[in-house]
Scaffold this motif. Structure first.
Motif, mmCIF file in Angstrom:
data_model
loop_
_atom_site.group_PDB
_atom_site.id
_atom_site.type_symbol
_atom_site.label_atom_id
_atom_site.label_comp_id
_atom_site.label_asym_id
_atom_site.label_seq_id
_atom_site.Cartn_x
_atom_site.Cartn_y
_atom_site.Cartn_z
ATOM 1 N N ASP A 212 20.582 20.972 32.923
ATOM 2 C CA ASP A 212 19.001 21.355 32.892
ATOM 3 C C ASP A 212 18.260 20.398 31.734
ATOM 4 O O ASP A 212 18.944 20.321 30.694
ATOM 5 C CB ASP A 212 19.125 22.611 32.618
ATOM 6 N N ARG A 213 17.189 19.768 31.907
ATOM 7 C CA ARG A 213 16.743 19.031 30.928
ATOM 8 C C ARG A 213 16.133 19.874 29.794
ATOM 9 O O ARG A 213 15.754 21.119 29.914
ATOM 10 C CB ARG A 213 15.477 18.399 31.530
ATOM 11 N N GLY A 214 16.592 19.266 28.680
ATOM 12 C CA GLY A 214 16.254 20.309 27.379
ATOM 13 C C GLY A 214 17.265 21.080 26.900
ATOM 14 O O GLY A 214 17.195 21.783 25.992
ATOM 15 N N ALA A 215 18.390 21.332 27.778
ATOM 16 C CA ALA A 215 19.481 22.222 27.366
ATOM 17 C C ALA A 215 20.270 21.809 26.046
ATOM 18 O O ALA A 215 20.190 20.542 25.534
ATOM 19 C CB ALA A 215 20.570 22.209 28.307
ATOM 20 N N GLN A 216 20.379 22.499 25.031
ATOM 21 C CA GLN A 216 21.113 22.537 23.814
ATOM 22 C C GLN A 216 22.381 22.471 23.746
ATOM 23 O O GLN A 216 22.987 22.075 22.835
ATOM 24 C CB GLN A 216 20.092 23.450 22.729
ATOM 25 N N ASP A 217 22.895 23.239 24.541
ATOM 26 C CA ASP A 217 24.646 23.499 24.330
ATOM 27 C C ASP A 217 25.290 22.418 24.825
ATOM 28 O O ASP A 217 25.167 21.663 25.619
ATOM 29 C CB ASP A 217 24.894 24.787 25.060
ATOM 30 N N PRO A 218 26.171 21.849 23.828
ATOM 31 C CA PRO A 218 26.939 20.723 24.373
ATOM 32 C C PRO A 218 27.999 21.065 25.675
ATOM 33 O O PRO A 218 28.304 22.182 25.796
ATOM 34 C CB PRO A 218 27.788 20.219 23.042
ATOM 35 N N ILE A 219 28.256 19.854 26.416
ATOM 36 C CA ILE A 219 29.062 20.135 27.426
ATOM 37 C C ILE A 219 30.284 19.358 27.128
ATOM 38 O O ILE A 219 30.346 18.264 26.766
ATOM 39 C CB ILE A 219 28.727 19.573 28.722
ATOM 40 N N PHE A 220 31.545 19.976 27.452
ATOM 41 C CA PHE A 220 32.846 19.367 27.427
ATOM 42 C C PHE A 220 33.692 19.258 28.403
ATOM 43 O O PHE A 220 33.713 20.214 29.460
ATOM 44 C CB PHE A 220 34.013 20.181 26.008
ATOM 45 N N VAL A 221 34.395 18.181 28.601
ATOM 46 C CA VAL A 221 35.234 17.849 29.657
ATOM 47 C C VAL A 221 36.536 17.457 29.226
ATOM 48 O O VAL A 221 36.524 16.526 28.363
ATOM 49 C CB VAL A 221 34.641 16.998 30.770
ATOM 50 N N ASP A 222 37.706 17.959 29.665
ATOM 51 C CA ASP A 222 39.065 17.799 29.126
ATOM 52 C C ASP A 222 39.695 16.823 30.164
ATOM 53 O O ASP A 222 39.671 17.167 31.705
ATOM 54 C CB ASP A 222 39.862 18.869 28.744
ATOM 55 N N ILE A 223 40.355 15.651 30.015
ATOM 56 C CA ILE A 223 41.164 14.912 31.045
ATOM 57 C C ILE A 223 42.781 14.887 30.507
ATOM 58 O O ILE A 223 42.670 14.994 29.329
ATOM 59 C CB ILE A 223 40.690 13.630 31.485
ATOM 60 N N GLU A 224 43.378 14.689 31.583
ATOM 61 C CA GLU A 224 44.789 14.468 31.491
ATOM 62 C C GLU A 224 45.453 13.041 31.683
ATOM 63 O O GLU A 224 45.188 12.718 32.732
ATOM 64 C CB GLU A 224 45.862 15.494 31.987
ATOM 65 N N VAL A 225 45.922 12.208 30.772
ATOM 66 C CA VAL A 225 46.438 10.946 30.945
ATOM 67 C C VAL A 225 48.142 10.961 30.871
ATOM 68 O O VAL A 225 48.451 11.450 29.847
ATOM 69 C CB VAL A 225 45.881 10.127 30.162
ATOM 70 N N ALA A 226 48.815 10.720 32.093
ATOM 71 C CA ALA A 226 50.235 10.799 32.060
ATOM 72 C C ALA A 226 50.799 9.493 32.594
ATOM 73 O O ALA A 226 50.553 8.891 33.396
ATOM 74 C CB ALA A 226 50.594 12.093 32.963
ATOM 75 N N SER A 227 52.060 9.207 31.957
ATOM 76 C CA SER A 227 52.692 8.354 32.398
ATOM 77 C C SER A 227 53.517 8.522 33.763
ATOM 78 O O SER A 227 53.955 9.628 33.939
ATOM 79 C CB SER A 227 54.000 7.851 31.241
ATOM 80 N N THR A 228 53.337 7.521 34.811
ATOM 81 C CA THR A 228 54.132 7.966 36.042
ATOM 82 C C THR A 228 55.392 7.408 35.853
ATOM 83 O O THR A 228 56.288 7.608 36.951
ATOM 84 C CB THR A 228 53.309 7.111 37.127
#
Length: 365
Positions: free
Chosen positions: A273-289
């Motif tokens: 939403d335009r003007g929203a104040q709360d930060p947004i977090f995204v977690d990712i996982e990087v793993a060796s194959t």
């Protein structure tokens, strides 16, 4: 009188119809003449030639109206188009020999003004042998990974890592006449990553044509001292040869598995939403194959409002799996935007992992 004339006309019409029907029934099906030229060796015989004959048994001259043949590899020559009575014309059929193993069959049709047999067909066939062929000529080594050297060297020296000892086998088939001596194939091309071994003849068969086929096992595997950088090509050709015959080529293909797995495969901050104040977090996982620990040395987002917050598993340590957290502050975002994160590692073969990211602003109203 009129009735009698009508009866005569009907009789004449019937007689003409019967005569025409009788003429149609007298046309014979095309005469087919076949010729088997036996066998030839590709590369040694360029053309196979045979002369067919068109005979004229009529008391008048016979005219050849048209000639057709079935293949562009065929050339047909007719010495004369008008054949005197009790004479014949020569139809010379020449076929280019293909460079492959198999049977070639071509057809030629000649159309004349003969009243009962206007068409004659000629068929010629022959078997082609290559002096040397490989079956199959394409080898798939599958999905490959890098392993440590068999001498147990440490992983610090990345150039010492080679592909796992995957091997595949094919057959080299050598064809020769009965009077010729055995000829074992030899390798004439070398590879920095593949090793090829040609074994001894294990099977010999004599065909009815008199040609002898000998089979040799060919084993292909990745070299113990191969250069791992060369594996990136994912394809290589090896060449076998006997005497002065044309060589046979083995195409070797493989796939290198990606060294990392990223879950999720992209960073999606969602619909904001335009003007929203709360930060947004995204977690990712990087793993060796490859079950090999690695270090994350730096993370670059390429944006002023997307940043890497932290590595939740201490990226400075060598681990098989790293979890990274990314943050966006919606208040600083003015439009929908996409980009890419660059995660740099200490793997010299695949040092940078590119992970796409995206965020979208919800329309006002």
């Amino acid at each position: 009188m009129r009735d009698k004339r009508r009866e005569i006309q009907r009789s004449l019409t019937t007689a003409v119809a019967l005569a025409l029907a009788g003429c149609a029934s007298q046309i014979d099906p095309p005469k087919v003449i076949r010729y088997d030229a036996g066998y030839v060796f590709a590369g040694e015989t360029k053309q196979v030639t045979h002369v067919f004959k068109v005979s004229n048994n009529l008391s008048r001259q016979l005219t050849i109206l048209k000639e057709t043949h079935s293949c562009s590899c065929t050339n047909v020559e007719i010495d004369k188009k008008i054949i005197p009575p009790k004479s014949e014309a020569s139809v010379v059929v020449r076929v280019n020999v293909p460079y492959n193993y198999g049977t070639t069959s071509v057809a030629c049709s000649v159309e004349t003004d003969h009243p009962s047999q206007p068409k004659q067909s000629f068929e010629m066939r022959f078997t082609t042998y290559t002096r040397l062929r490989v079956v199959p000529d394409k080898l798939d080594m599958g999905n490959l990974d890098y392993n440590e050297r068999e001498d147990g060297s440490s992983g610090a020296n990345e150039s010492s890592r080679v592909a796992s000892r995957t091997s595949r086998q094919c057959l080299a088939e050598v064809y020769s006449r009965d009077s010729e001596e055995e000829m074992k194939p030899t390798l004439i091309s070398r590879s920095t990553i593949l090793s090829v071994d040609v074994g001894e003849c294990f099977d010999s068969e004599r065909f009815p044509s008199g040609v002898i086929r000998r089979r040799y096992p060919v084993t292909v595997e990745f070299s113990k001292h191969g250069n791992s950088e060369a594996l990136r090509s994912r394809s290589e050709t090896m060449t076998l040869r006997i005497a002065d015959a044309l060589p046979a080529v083995i195409t070797v293909q493989w796939r290198t598995a990606p060294p990392y797995r990223v879950l999720p495969s992209s960073i999606y901050f969602g619909l904001i939403d335009r003007g929203a104040q709360d930060p947004i977090f995204v977690d990712i996982e990087v793993a060796s194959t490859q079950n090999r620990p690695f270090r994350v040395t730096s993370v670059t987002t390429g944006s002023t409002f997307v940043r890497a917050v932290s590595d939740l598993s201490a990226s400075s340590e060598a681990r098989e799996t790293h979890r990274l957290r990314f943050q966006v502050n919606p208040a600083t975002v003015e439009k929908s935007v996409t980009g890419s994160v660059a995660v740099e590692t200490d793997n010299m073969h695949s040092p940078i992992i590119h992970i796409p990211w995206s965020l979208f602003l919800r329309r006002d109203g």
